[in-house]
Design a protein around this motif. Sequence first.
Motif, PDB file in Angstrom:
ATOM      1  N   GLU A 147     -12.274 102.309  28.431  1.00 37.43           N
ATOM      2  CA  GLU A 147     -12.873 101.817  27.395  1.00 37.43           C
ATOM      3  C   GLU A 147     -12.064 101.190  26.359  1.00 37.43           C
ATOM      4  N   THR A 150     -10.406  98.050  26.500  1.00 41.45           N
ATOM      5  CA  THR A 150     -12.061  97.386  25.422  1.00 41.45           C
ATOM      6  C   THR A 150     -11.077  96.860  24.379  1.00 41.45           C
ATOM      7  N   TRP A 151     -11.066  98.582  23.624  1.00 42.75           N
ATOM      8  CA  TRP A 151     -10.927  98.600  22.077  1.00 42.75           C
ATOM      9  C   TRP A 151      -9.148  97.921  21.492  1.00 42.75           C
ATOM     10  N   ARG A 152      -7.935  98.045  22.467  1.00 40.30           N
ATOM     11  CA  ARG A 152      -7.205  97.569  22.155  1.00 40.30           C
ATOM     12  C   ARG A 152      -6.975  96.433  22.483  1.00 40.30           C
ATOM     13  N   TRP A 177     -10.615 105.134  11.142  1.00 43.29           N
ATOM     14  CA  TRP A 177     -10.589 104.046  11.718  1.00 43.29           C
ATOM     15  C   TRP A 177     -10.199 102.791  11.400  1.00 43.29           C
ATOM     16  N   HIS A 181      -8.692  92.780  13.775  1.00 37.45           N
ATOM     17  CA  HIS A 181      -9.359  92.033  14.897  1.00 37.45           C
ATOM     18  C   HIS A 181      -9.263  90.979  15.335  1.00 37.45           C
ATOM     19  N   PHE A 185     -14.418  90.964  20.836  1.00 37.22           N
ATOM     20  CA  PHE A 185     -15.110  91.772  20.916  1.00 37.22           C
ATOM     21  C   PHE A 185     -16.447  91.981  21.363  1.00 37.22           C
ATOM     22  N   ARG A 220     -20.588 102.414  14.515  1.00 32.82           N
ATOM     23  CA  ARG A 220     -21.013 101.063  14.883  1.00 32.82           C
ATOM     24  C   ARG A 220     -21.013 100.251  14.013  1.00 32.82           C
TER      25      ARG A 220
END
Length: 235
Positions: A147, A150-152, A177, A181, A185, A220
């Motif tokens: 998980e 994925t964000w990194r 946060w 980008h 994503f 989100r």
Amino acid sequence: MTFVQLIDCRTSRFDEMNRLMDTWVEQTQGRRTATHTTIAKDRGDASHFVEIVEFPSYEEAMRNSGLPETDRIFREVVALCDEMPTFTDLEVVRDEQLYAHTARRFFETLAGSGELSALGELVAEEYHDHDPANDQDAVGFDAMRQEVETWRGAFDFGFTIHEQIAQGDRVCTRWTWNGTHVGDFFGIAASGKRVTMTGTTIHRCAPDGRIVEGWWQYDRLGLMGQLGALDALEQ
């Protein structure tokens, strides 16, 4: 400066003493100055008890001692002891909230560029992650690491920690946060946009200090809007 008093006593009548302490708590409601109290029993001596009482300062502790209920209950407690209790007065010079420190390191590690294996020092193998944005919870260290990857892969990001509240084995962290980008994503190609969102995370920690469970709440939908994913829906 925080002040702590240790009260060391021996008694075979702890149940009666415990009821007296409940009486004191009830009768001093709204006037006592103690902020936290813990009573512990010696594993090697069932008659040996230590009470740890925390106050904002020595002066507040003296105000607490001056309450008529405190003096009366104390004399009744002494009568239940096998010998006169002893007192140790302590000025706190270091106060570590270890679980809160672990949670802070967790966010720093997520946002870093280092190996995610470093999370193994902070997160238990059986870690259980609750994220309402996911169809299924991430269960286990490997699932949580995927998980994070994925964000990194999608953002260069960092967290700003605004405040933390620690109680028992839980730590609640309110954060912002901020990210750029830089990668795909969920089908949204890299845009180079600067994006931000706010959120709150509650972590549960094990006695060894590692995190075993996490609950996330964050904007989100707002993030997806900043990435342009909602534009088609608005037309």
